[in-house]
Design a protein around this motif. Structure first.
Motif, PDB file in Angstrom:
ATOM      1  N   THR A  33      19.007  23.806  30.988  1.00  0.00           N
ATOM      2  CA  THR A  33      18.526  24.793  30.029  1.00  0.00           C
ATOM      3  C   THR A  33      18.939  24.419  28.615  1.00  0.00           C
ATOM      4  N   GLU A  34      20.217  24.064  28.428  1.00  0.00           N
ATOM      5  CA  GLU A  34      20.723  23.758  27.099  1.00  0.00           C
ATOM      6  C   GLU A  34      20.082  22.498  26.542  1.00  0.00           C
ATOM      7  N   THR A  35      19.689  21.563  27.420  1.00  0.00           N
ATOM      8  CA  THR A  35      19.052  20.350  26.948  1.00  0.00           C
ATOM      9  C   THR A  35      17.698  20.672  26.329  1.00  0.00           C
ATOM     10  N   VAL A  36      16.942  21.538  26.980  1.00  0.00           N
ATOM     11  CA  VAL A  36      15.662  21.972  26.411  1.00  0.00           C
ATOM     12  C   VAL A  36      15.902  22.687  25.085  1.00  0.00           C
ATOM     13  N   GLY A  37      16.932  23.552  25.052  1.00  0.00           N
ATOM     14  CA  GLY A  37      17.271  24.244  23.817  1.00  0.00           C
ATOM     15  C   GLY A  37      17.634  23.284  22.708  1.00  0.00           C
ATOM     16  N   GLY A  38      18.348  22.211  23.039  1.00  0.00           N
ATOM     17  CA  GLY A  38      18.722  21.212  22.042  1.00  0.00           C
ATOM     18  C   GLY A  38      17.501  20.506  21.464  1.00  0.00           C
ATOM     19  N   ALA A  39      16.511  20.228  22.318  1.00  0.00           N
ATOM     20  CA  ALA A  39      15.289  19.590  21.842  1.00  0.00           C
ATOM     21  C   ALA A  39      14.526  20.513  20.888  1.00  0.00           C
ATOM     22  N   LEU A  40      14.446  21.800  21.223  1.00  0.00           N
ATOM     23  CA  LEU A  40      13.779  22.764  20.344  1.00  0.00           C
ATOM     24  C   LEU A  40      14.538  22.917  19.032  1.00  0.00           C
ATOM     25  N   GLY A  70      15.352  29.203  23.405  1.00  0.00           N
ATOM     26  CA  GLY A  70      13.975  28.845  23.089  1.00  0.00           C
ATOM     27  C   GLY A  70      13.432  29.477  21.831  1.00  0.00           C
ATOM     28  N   PHE A  71      14.074  30.541  21.331  1.00  0.00           N
ATOM     29  CA  PHE A  71      13.548  31.220  20.143  1.00  0.00           C
ATOM     30  C   PHE A  71      14.630  31.518  19.111  1.00  0.00           C
ATOM     31  N   ALA A  72      15.670  32.260  19.506  1.00  0.00           N
ATOM     32  CA  ALA A  72      16.648  32.757  18.532  1.00  0.00           C
ATOM     33  C   ALA A  72      17.324  31.627  17.767  1.00  0.00           C
ATOM     34  N   VAL A  73      17.902  30.663  18.469  1.00  0.00           N
ATOM     35  CA  VAL A  73      18.636  29.581  17.803  1.00  0.00           C
ATOM     36  C   VAL A  73      17.702  28.638  17.045  1.00  0.00           C
ATOM     37  N   PRO A  74      16.542  28.228  17.600  1.00  0.00           N
ATOM     38  CA  PRO A  74      15.634  27.394  16.803  1.00  0.00           C
ATOM     39  C   PRO A  74      15.127  28.084  15.532  1.00  0.00           C
ATOM     40  N   ALA A 102      31.962  15.673  20.824  1.00  0.00           N
ATOM     41  CA  ALA A 102      32.379  16.986  20.331  1.00  0.00           C
ATOM     42  C   ALA A 102      32.190  17.117  18.825  1.00  0.00           C
ATOM     43  N   GLY A 103      31.994  15.993  18.135  1.00  0.00           N
ATOM     44  CA  GLY A 103      31.761  16.025  16.699  1.00  0.00           C
ATOM     45  C   GLY A 103      30.351  16.416  16.312  1.00  0.00           C
ATOM     46  N   VAL A 104      29.497  16.659  17.302  1.00  0.00           N
ATOM     47  CA  VAL A 104      28.141  17.129  17.020  1.00  0.00           C
ATOM     48  C   VAL A 104      28.221  18.630  16.743  1.00  0.00           C
ATOM     49  N   LEU A 142      24.698  18.491  24.552  1.00  0.00           N
ATOM     50  CA  LEU A 142      24.122  18.276  25.872  1.00  0.00           C
ATOM     51  C   LEU A 142      22.778  17.564  25.790  1.00  0.00           C
ATOM     52  N   ALA A 143      22.038  17.804  24.712  1.00  0.00           N
ATOM     53  CA  ALA A 143      20.787  17.077  24.521  1.00  0.00           C
ATOM     54  C   ALA A 143      21.062  15.579  24.351  1.00  0.00           C
ATOM     55  N   VAL A 144      22.133  15.245  23.646  1.00  0.00           N
ATOM     56  CA  VAL A 144      22.518  13.843  23.496  1.00  0.00           C
ATOM     57  C   VAL A 144      22.885  13.252  24.858  1.00  0.00           C
TER      58      VAL A 144
END
Length: 435
Positions: free
Chosen positions: A31-38, A285-289, A361-363, A157-159
């Motif tokens: 889930t977080e990976t998709v969020g990272g891409a968005l 998918g919405f709030a953070v992007p 962790a520096g991201v 997590l996207a990285v």
């Protein structure tokens, strides 16, 4: 001769968790990976629009005000994104925090000590580096001391997903646990250091809907039309109190029970898990992007403007703190704790794995952008320079981590294939049942 008691076995850092916990971590990672891409897409869109010939439209849109003025709720779209939508993100963080402390890895002191200490080290050292760099630059620049202390779990997590998933799941579990503790520290920093004009009466008023919300969720009430108005009232009163409104999201998350009551007819999943399952897609998918879209847009002014931004002590301090401070803080604290306590590194891992994770962790992004706005004011020169530095430092940390962790993927590829074997056909990989 009396039998001597055997000494307690040392706790292994990054040791393998149970199979259900392993499955839960993988679900969160997906889930977080998709969020990272968005999140990345929203950031790129904001930067492109803010530096295009029609950039005025972006900044005009960000300043459009909506809301109800008498309640101090006539806010710009940018403020609604940072104060309102991010409250949902922090509500999820509150649920995760409580889950980890009640039913997750953090409920076991022997396992919790290392990620907790690593998170603290990853906050303290970057803050110190930033302060040292900005000591001679004036009191105004020191307001950004907390900007490089946060780790953005979605981007991190996207990285990891781009690098590949042959790395041990224990490393991902550690990163997730560290980020949860990191969020808790960031929440405290925002509440105590970046809130102003405290209104005690409004804060007391917030306790009324918060208490009603807590009472109802403890009774396992799940009706959104009952809980949502109480949550909105809590948020509004906290916002009016002078404490940043995202803290309301954390308090509401803490109120939700984690463990199911066991009553007949109740779902096996606790209420916290149920709320997290429902709201995480909206948050990621919405709030953070949307928050990233309204916060990341900076007019760079070409190569000359970018160079001027990166020469600002604020930007220099942030980049050094994210790239060097986070790595040294997380890695150094982990090493120190394992050498001074009974905790030790799992036999299947090397310290280079920990170093790669510490670099990752520096991201920093979401919370860093929020603290930059709180410290310097949205749209101010230091705020714009801080945003450029957050992007540059996070990118540098991600690239360095990718270089290190990609090399470790080759080492773990054959091991991962072995761990997937299920010779007894019970549906659980043999590695989880092996004595």
């Amino acid at each position: 001769m009396a039998n001597r008691p055997h000494p307690a076995a040392p706790s292994k850092v990054f040791s393998r968790s149970s199979f259900p916990e392993y499955q839960r971590i993988l679900a969160i990672l997906r889930t977080e990976t998709v969020g990272g891409a968005l999140l990345l897409a929203a950031t790129v869109a904001a930067l492109v629009w803010a530096n295009s010939p029609v950039a005025d439209g972006y900044f005009a849109l960000r300043e459009v005000k909506i809301g109800y003025a008498p309640w101090n709720l006539e806010l710009s779209l940018g403020h609604w994104a940072s104060d309102g939508l991010l409250a949902v993100f922090f509500f999820i963080a509150g649920l995760e925090l409580k889950r980890e402390f009640v039913a997750g890895e953090l409920r076991k002191p022997a396992k919790a000590i290392v990620p907790v200490a690593a998170a603290v080290g990853g906050v303290v050292l970057p803050a110190l580096i930033y302060v040292v760099v900005n000591l001679g630059a004036g009191a105004e620049t020191l307001k950004g001391w907390a900007i490089p202390t946060a780790t953005d779990i979605a981007f991190a997590l996207a990285v990891l997903a781009v690098i590949n998933t042959h790395l041990p799941a224990a490393l991902r579990t550690f990163l997730l646990t560290l980020a949860v503790v990191d969020d808790l520290i960031a929440i405290g920093i925002i509440a105590f250091f970046y809130s102003s004009g405290l209104e005690p009466l409004m804060l007391l008023a917030a306790l009324v809907p918060l208490a009603l919300f807590a009472f109802l969720v403890q009774k396992r009430v799940r009706s959104w039309y009952v809980l949502l108005p109480l949550a909105a009232a809590t948020w509004a009163f906290v916002h009016a109190s002078g404490i940043h409104a995202t803290v309301a999201g954390v308090l509401l998350g803490f109120a939700v029970p984690v463990v199911a009551s066991g009553k007949k007819g109740e779902p096996a999943a606790g209420l916290a898990e149920s709320f997290e399952h429902r709201l995480r897609p909206f948050s990621a998918g919405f709030a953070v992007p949307v928050f990233a879209f309204f916060s990341a847009g900076v007019a760079l002014g070409g190569a000359e403007g970018l160079g001027a931004a990166l020469r600002d002590p604020v930007a220099i301090g942030i980049i050094l703190a994210l790239v060097a401070g986070k790595t040294a803080g997380v890695f150094g604290t982990t090493f120190l704790v394992t050498k001074t306590t009974r905790a030790r590194l799992d036999d299947g891992l090397a310290w280079i794995d920990v170093a790669g994770l510490a670099m990752l962790a520096g991201v920093g992004f979401t919370v860093s952008l929020l603290i930059a706005e709180l410290g310097f004011g949205s749209g101010s020169p230091h705020d714009d320079h801080a945003k450029v530095a957050i992007l540059a430092g996070s990118l540098a940390a991600a690239v360095l981590a990718a270089v290190v962790l990609r090399t470790r993927n080759r080492h773990y590829r054959n091991l991962a294939r072995e761990e997937e074997r299920d010779d007894d056909g019970d549906g659980v990989p043999d590695v989880f049942t092996r004595a």
